[in-house]
Scaffold this motif. Structure first.
Motif, PDB file in Angstrom:
ATOM      1  N   HIS A   1      -4.868   1.026   5.466  1.00 29.43           N
ATOM      2  CA  HIS A   1      -4.376   1.732   4.281  1.00 29.43           C
ATOM      3  C   HIS A   1      -5.341   2.829   3.842  1.00 29.43           C
ATOM      4  O   HIS A   1      -5.464   3.144   2.660  1.00 29.43           O
ATOM      5  CB  HIS A   1      -4.151   0.742   3.128  1.00 29.43           C
ATOM      6  N   ASP A   2      -6.024   3.423   4.814  1.00 30.23           N
ATOM      7  CA  ASP A   2      -6.968   4.491   4.515  1.00 30.23           C
ATOM      8  C   ASP A   2      -6.271   5.838   4.395  1.00 30.23           C
ATOM      9  O   ASP A   2      -5.425   6.192   5.222  1.00 30.23           O
ATOM     10  CB  ASP A   2      -8.028   4.560   5.619  1.00 30.23           C
ATOM     11  N   ASP A   3      -6.624   6.581   3.367  1.00 26.22           N
ATOM     12  CA  ASP A   3      -6.171   7.961   3.192  1.00 26.22           C
ATOM     13  C   ASP A   3      -4.649   8.095   3.198  1.00 26.22           C
ATOM     14  O   ASP A   3      -4.101   9.068   3.731  1.00 26.22           O
ATOM     15  CB  ASP A   3      -6.785   8.846   4.283  1.00 26.22           C
ATOM     16  N   GLY A   4      -3.963   7.111   2.627  1.00 24.28           N
ATOM     17  CA  GLY A   4      -2.507   7.190   2.505  1.00 24.28           C
ATOM     18  C   GLY A   4      -1.760   7.051   3.806  1.00 24.28           C
ATOM     19  O   GLY A   4      -0.614   7.510   3.923  1.00 24.28           O
ATOM     20  N   ILE A   5      -2.386   6.414   4.826  1.00 25.81           N
ATOM     21  CA  ILE A   5      -1.719   6.254   6.124  1.00 25.81           C
ATOM     22  C   ILE A   5      -0.362   5.583   5.960  1.00 25.81           C
ATOM     23  O   ILE A   5       0.626   5.954   6.594  1.00 25.81           O
ATOM     24  CB  ILE A   5      -2.600   5.423   7.092  1.00 25.81           C
ATOM     25  N   THR A   6      -0.312   4.571   5.098  1.00 23.76           N
ATOM     26  CA  THR A   6       0.938   3.857   4.853  1.00 23.76           C
ATOM     27  C   THR A   6       0.980   3.384   3.414  1.00 23.76           C
ATOM     28  O   THR A   6      -0.068   3.168   2.786  1.00 23.76           O
ATOM     29  CB  THR A   6       1.067   2.640   5.797  1.00 23.76           C
ATOM     30  N   ASP A   7       2.191   3.246   2.888  1.00 22.67           N
ATOM     31  CA  ASP A   7       2.344   2.694   1.546  1.00 22.67           C
ATOM     32  C   ASP A   7       2.971   1.295   1.599  1.00 22.67           C
ATOM     33  O   ASP A   7       3.420   0.767   0.591  1.00 22.67           O
ATOM     34  CB  ASP A   7       3.186   3.624   0.670  1.00 22.67           C
ATOM     35  N   ARG A   8       2.971   0.692   2.792  1.00 22.82           N
ATOM     36  CA  ARG A   8       3.501  -0.658   2.939  1.00 22.82           C
ATOM     37  C   ARG A   8       2.503  -1.676   2.386  1.00 22.82           C
ATOM     38  O   ARG A   8       1.290  -1.483   2.448  1.00 22.82           O
ATOM     39  CB  ARG A   8       3.773  -0.982   4.411  1.00 22.82           C
ATOM     40  N   ASP A   9       3.022  -2.756   1.836  1.00 19.17           N
ATOM     41  CA  ASP A   9       2.214  -3.895   1.376  1.00 19.17           C
ATOM     42  C   ASP A   9       1.203  -3.515   0.299  1.00 19.17           C
ATOM     43  O   ASP A   9       0.155  -4.167   0.175  1.00 19.17           O
ATOM     44  CB  ASP A   9       1.457  -4.531   2.557  1.00 19.17           C
ATOM     45  N   LEU A  10       1.491  -2.499  -0.497  1.00 17.71           N
ATOM     46  CA  LEU A  10       0.558  -2.136  -1.567  1.00 17.71           C
ATOM     47  C   LEU A  10       0.459  -3.225  -2.629  1.00 17.71           C
ATOM     48  O   LEU A  10      -0.531  -3.299  -3.360  1.00 17.71           O
ATOM     49  CB  LEU A  10       0.972  -0.814  -2.223  1.00 17.71           C
ATOM     50  N   ALA A  11       1.454  -4.079  -2.691  1.00 17.39           N
ATOM     51  CA  ALA A  11       1.415  -5.195  -3.633  1.00 17.39           C
ATOM     52  C   ALA A  11       0.256  -6.133  -3.327  1.00 17.39           C
ATOM     53  O   ALA A  11      -0.227  -6.858  -4.206  1.00 17.39           O
ATOM     54  CB  ALA A  11       2.736  -5.958  -3.606  1.00 17.39           C
ATOM     55  N   GLU A  12      -0.209  -6.121  -2.077  1.00 11.30           N
ATOM     56  CA  GLU A  12      -1.323  -6.991  -1.680  1.00 11.30           C
ATOM     57  C   GLU A  12      -2.682  -6.397  -2.047  1.00 11.30           C
ATOM     58  O   GLU A  12      -3.702  -7.095  -2.002  1.00 11.30           O
ATOM     59  CB  GLU A  12      -1.290  -7.238  -0.171  1.00 11.30           C
ATOM     60  N   ALA A  13      -2.715  -5.119  -2.388  1.00 10.07           N
ATOM     61  CA  ALA A  13      -3.993  -4.452  -2.661  1.00 10.07           C
ATOM     62  C   ALA A  13      -4.642  -5.004  -3.929  1.00 10.07           C
ATOM     63  O   ALA A  13      -3.966  -5.299  -4.915  1.00 10.07           O
ATOM     64  CB  ALA A  13      -3.788  -2.953  -2.800  1.00 10.07           C
TER      65      ALA A  13
ATOM     66  N   ARG B   1       4.134  18.908  -8.545  1.00 11.91           N
ATOM     67  CA  ARG B   1       5.133  18.025  -9.159  1.00 11.91           C
ATOM     68  C   ARG B   1       4.694  17.542 -10.531  1.00 11.91           C
ATOM     69  O   ARG B   1       5.524  17.178 -11.369  1.00 11.91           O
ATOM     70  CB  ARG B   1       5.372  16.794  -8.277  1.00 11.91           C
ATOM     71  N   GLY B   2       3.385  17.520 -10.740  1.00 12.80           N
ATOM     72  CA  GLY B   2       2.863  17.072 -12.029  1.00 12.80           C
ATOM     73  C   GLY B   2       2.893  15.575 -12.209  1.00 12.80           C
ATOM     74  O   GLY B   2       2.860  15.085 -13.351  1.00 12.80           O
ATOM     75  N   ARG B   3       2.931  14.836 -11.118  1.00 12.72           N
ATOM     76  CA  ARG B   3       2.932  13.369 -11.252  1.00 12.72           C
ATOM     77  C   ARG B   3       2.384  12.730  -9.986  1.00 12.72           C
ATOM     78  O   ARG B   3       2.257  13.385  -8.949  1.00 12.72           O
ATOM     79  CB  ARG B   3       4.340  12.856 -11.541  1.00 12.72           C
ATOM     80  N   LEU B   4       2.082  11.453 -10.103  1.00 15.45           N
ATOM     81  CA  LEU B   4       1.547  10.696  -8.976  1.00 15.45           C
ATOM     82  C   LEU B   4       2.586  10.548  -7.877  1.00 15.45           C
ATOM     83  O   LEU B   4       3.796  10.628  -8.143  1.00 15.45           O
ATOM     84  CB  LEU B   4       1.136   9.294  -9.441  1.00 15.45           C
ATOM     85  N   PRO B   5       2.130  10.308  -6.635  1.00 12.53           N
ATOM     86  CA  PRO B   5       3.092   9.952  -5.584  1.00 12.53           C
ATOM     87  C   PRO B   5       3.928   8.756  -6.037  1.00 12.53           C
ATOM     88  O   PRO B   5       3.400   7.802  -6.621  1.00 12.53           O
ATOM     89  CB  PRO B   5       2.180   9.586  -4.401  1.00 12.53           C
ATOM     90  N   GLY B   6       5.215   8.819  -5.772  1.00  9.24           N
ATOM     91  CA  GLY B   6       6.128   7.802  -6.281  1.00  9.24           C
ATOM     92  C   GLY B   6       5.756   6.382  -5.908  1.00  9.24           C
ATOM     93  O   GLY B   6       5.962   5.445  -6.699  1.00  9.24           O
ATOM     94  N   THR B   7       5.198   6.182  -4.726  1.00  6.12           N
ATOM     95  CA  THR B   7       4.869   4.821  -4.282  1.00  6.12           C
ATOM     96  C   THR B   7       3.763   4.191  -5.119  1.00  6.12           C
ATOM     97  O   THR B   7       3.593   2.964  -5.097  1.00  6.12           O
ATOM     98  CB  THR B   7       4.424   4.840  -2.810  1.00  6.12           C
ATOM     99  N   LEU B   8       3.005   5.003  -5.850  1.00  2.00           N
ATOM    100  CA  LEU B   8       1.897   4.465  -6.630  1.00  2.00           C
ATOM    101  C   LEU B   8       2.292   4.102  -8.051  1.00  2.00           C
ATOM    102  O   LEU B   8       1.546   3.387  -8.733  1.00  2.00           O
ATOM    103  CB  LEU B   8       0.746   5.486  -6.677  1.00  2.00           C
ATOM    104  N   GLU B   9       3.448   4.589  -8.500  1.00  2.00           N
ATOM    105  CA  GLU B   9       3.856   4.385  -9.888  1.00  2.00           C
ATOM    106  C   GLU B   9       3.867   2.915 -10.297  1.00  2.00           C
ATOM    107  O   GLU B   9       3.365   2.538 -11.352  1.00  2.00           O
ATOM    108  CB  GLU B   9       5.247   4.993 -10.120  1.00  2.00           C
ATOM    109  N   LYS B  10       4.442   2.062  -9.442  1.00  2.00           N
ATOM    110  CA  LYS B  10       4.585   0.656  -9.831  1.00  2.00           C
ATOM    111  C   LYS B  10       3.309  -0.150  -9.639  1.00  2.00           C
ATOM    112  O   LYS B  10       3.274  -1.342  -9.940  1.00  2.00           O
ATOM    113  CB  LYS B  10       5.725   0.007  -9.052  1.00  2.00           C
ATOM    114  N   HIS B  11       2.261   0.504  -9.127  1.00  2.00           N
ATOM    115  CA  HIS B  11       0.979  -0.184  -8.939  1.00  2.00           C
ATOM    116  C   HIS B  11      -0.096   0.435  -9.836  1.00  2.00           C
ATOM    117  O   HIS B  11      -1.286   0.390  -9.524  1.00  2.00           O
ATOM    118  CB  HIS B  11       0.549  -0.096  -7.473  1.00  2.00           C
ATOM    119  N   ARG B  12       0.331   0.988 -10.956  1.00  2.00           N
ATOM    120  CA  ARG B  12      -0.562   1.735 -11.840  1.00  2.00           C
ATOM    121  C   ARG B  12      -1.787   0.913 -12.275  1.00  2.00           C
ATOM    122  O   ARG B  12      -2.892   1.434 -12.389  1.00  2.00           O
ATOM    123  CB  ARG B  12       0.216   2.191 -13.069  1.00  2.00           C
ATOM    124  N   ALA B  13      -1.598  -0.383 -12.509  1.00  2.00           N
ATOM    125  CA  ALA B  13      -2.697  -1.229 -12.994  1.00  2.00           C
ATOM    126  C   ALA B  13      -3.816  -1.369 -11.970  1.00  2.00           C
ATOM    127  O   ALA B  13      -4.950  -1.720 -12.316  1.00  2.00           O
ATOM    128  CB  ALA B  13      -2.168  -2.609 -13.377  1.00  2.00           C
TER     129      ALA B  13
END
Length: 272
Positions: free
Chosen positions: A138-150, A189-201
């Motif tokens: 998951h280095d440098d945005g290679i993938t946004d899979r399994d971000l819930a595990e981060a 766009r003025g906002r974070l990449p969409g995949t990161l929104e739900k992992h804001r915490a």
């Protein structure tokens, strides 16, 4: 400004020497006017190796015209006493701390080599290996899979120190650390990449002084727009604006070590 004093420092251990080096560094960094040449001698586990180390230390002292400094974490008392016969200023962490601990605890230590690394089959070790594998994947945005595990997701513009910090968190603390670059498209766009929104915490941001970023990028792509100082100023300003707007905690990595950055992240996100 006077020329710095130059001294040679040896880190000697019956293991890898990393502990002796880490402890030594914490002391040496307090002496800004001294320039240290550092030598690590690991796996010193025999009289022959101890004698070779002594010869090497003494030869270095003759070359420098000043006795070397020696930090040791030798558990074997006989080898430790032998190394202390070198013409050097020797500091033994076990002599300094083990005897007082024995007195306080009312128990003799085992004096066993490698006890601090005897957890190779433990769940903690396996967790650390899993964290390293996850972080590399998951280095440098290679993938946004399994971000819930981060455990943490670092965000910053390119060359702010995301990758080394992520790997340090994984290797030292067993934390799964993903990291994502903030790029001009995100600023447009003025906002974070969409995949990161739900992992804001889990998000934590890094920034850096534009002049320092310019220096780093020039080493990578000299003369490019990517490395130009105006572009570095633009990207840093936009990234900091975004992090403030999104409520992301962040710090300036310009003058901080990876250890300091990681300690701040652990504290800010209350990670264990």
């Amino acid at each position: 400004m006077p020329n710095p004093i130059k001294r040679t420092v040896f880190f000697i251990s019956d293991g890898t020497g990393l502990t002796a080096e880490a402890l030594g560094h914490s002391l040496l960094t307090q002496f800004e006017e001294v320039e240290f040449k550092q030598v690590r001698i690991p796996f010193l586990d025999s009289l022959e190796k101890a004698q070779e180390a002594i010869a090497r230390i003494n030869a270095q002292g003759e070359e420098d015209g000043m006795r070397p400094i020696v930090f040791t974490t030798l558990v074997n008392q006989e080898l430790g006493e032998l190394v202390h016969q070198a013409d050097a200023f020797c500091l033994s962490y076990f002599d300094t701390f083990l005897a007082p601990l024995e007195a306080e605890l009312g128990r003799k230590s085992s004096h066993t080599v490698g006890r601090s690394h005897g957890t190779a089959e433990s769940s903690e070790y396996k967790k650390r290996i899993e964290a390293i594998n996850y972080t590399l994947a998951h280095d440098d945005g290679i993938t946004d899979r399994d971000l819930a595990e981060a455990d943490v997701i670092l965000v910053a513009v390119s060359r702010c120190g995301k990758t080394p910090t992520s790997l340090y968190l994984a290797m030292q603390f067993g934390l799964k650390a993903a990291n994502f670059p903030l790029i001009p498209e995100d600023f447009d766009r003025g906002r974070l990449p969409g995949t990161l929104e739900k992992h804001r915490a889990k998000l934590f941001g890094l920034t850096i002084q534009p002049e320092r970023l310019h220096q780093i990028r020039e080493e990578r792509r000299a003369g490019s727009k990517y490395a130009s100082l105006p572009n570095c100023r633009y990207e840093i300003a936009e990234a900091e604006k975004m992090m403030r707007r999104e409520g992301i905690r962040w710090l300036d990595s310009s003058t901080k070590s990876i250890e300091e950055i990681s300690a701040t992240i652990l504290q800010e996100l209350n990670l264990r």
